[in-house]
Scaffold this motif. Structure first.
Motif, PDB file in Angstrom:
ATOM      1  N   THR A 153       0.827  -1.215   0.000  1.00 33.32           N
ATOM      2  CA  THR A 153       0.000   0.000   0.000  1.00 33.32           C
ATOM      3  C   THR A 153       0.858   1.260   0.000  1.00 33.32           C
ATOM      4  O   THR A 153       0.462   2.279  -0.568  1.00 33.32           O
ATOM      5  N   GLN A 157       0.672   4.245  -2.729  1.00 31.50           N
ATOM      6  CA  GLN A 157       0.518   5.643  -2.348  1.00 31.50           C
ATOM      7  C   GLN A 157       1.497   6.531  -3.113  1.00 31.50           C
ATOM      8  O   GLN A 157       1.151   7.649  -3.523  1.00 31.50           O
ATOM      9  N   ARG A 172      -4.043   4.532   4.906  1.00 34.91           N
ATOM     10  CA  ARG A 172      -4.082   3.338   4.075  1.00 34.91           C
ATOM     11  C   ARG A 172      -4.894   2.279   4.813  1.00 34.91           C
ATOM     12  O   ARG A 172      -4.731   2.099   6.018  1.00 34.91           O
TER      13      ARG A 172
END
Length: 217
Positions: A153, A157, A172
């Motif tokens: 994640t 990002q 997240r």
């Protein structure tokens, strides 16, 4: 950035994702992707799991992802296999509980600077609860939540914020779905969680070094 401007940017960069082969291309050349990097370097923890089992689970996970994307886009769900609906129902419960207002779903993107790509499951705004008003980047799991999901994640990002500098991600979410329930793990952006980003970028550099020196298949 408007959708049209983003499409033009991606087209100019020669970026596209071949969903059938799960390959990403930038400037006409194949580039590595997030799950490939983590898997090749043994960071997923799944290296000793039977390959056929992994492929079966991955295929089912993809079907759940596709069903969620179809639901979000208002498409016909008539031909989704019955086994998928309990997972979709749990996703709907998650979305209702936290009041998720979806901005993007199944969003494929790339980093021009770092030269890698990936597909973000979802980005949206939380409108209920502790994180009300925060923009969240979400990743769905139909199996166990592994430590590598934090790196995954963080990598997504980076992709998101390279193209949406004015739409920063604050949280997240790793969303684990099962037929009976859901579990949402929240990772708030702070100094501690910035380590996820640094670890992924270090892994990316190592992956490229190994690739250049023919140490990866």
């Amino acid at each position: 950035m408007t959708e049209r401007r983003l499409d033009e940017e991606f087209e100019k960069a020669g970026f596209y994702f071949d969903s059938e082969t799960h390959k990403y291309f930038l400037d006409g050349k194949e580039v590595c992707h997030v799950t490939q990097i983590l898997s090749d370097l043994g960071l997923t923890g799944l290296e000793n799991v039977n390959r056929i089992v992994l492929e079966t689970k991955a295929k089912f996970g993809t079907e759940v992802h596709n069903a969620i994307a179809m639901y979000e886009r208002g498409q016909n769900l008539e031909f989704i296999v019955p086994e998928i609906f309990p997972y979709l129902n749990q996703y709907q419960k998650f979305k209702d509980e936290f009041g998720i207002e979806t901005e993007e779903v199944e969003f494929s993107s790339y980093s021009n600077g770092w030269r890698y790509a990936g597909t973000i499951d979802q980005v949206g705004t939380i409108t209920k609860g502790k994180y009300k008003g925060k923009r969240a980047l979400m990743d769905y799991k139909t199996g166990a939540i592994l430590p590598s999901a934090q790196l995954q994640t963080a990598a997504y990002q980076i992709l998101w914020e390279e193209h949406f500098k004015n739409r920063r991600v604050n949280v997240r979410i790793i969303l684990q779905l099962s037929p009976e329930s859901f579990k949402a793990e929240f990772l708030v952006n702070n100094h501690e969680n910035n380590l996820d980003r640094r670890i992924f970028l270090s892994a990316l550099v190592i992956w490229k070094w190994k690739k250049e020196n023919k140490l990866l298949q």
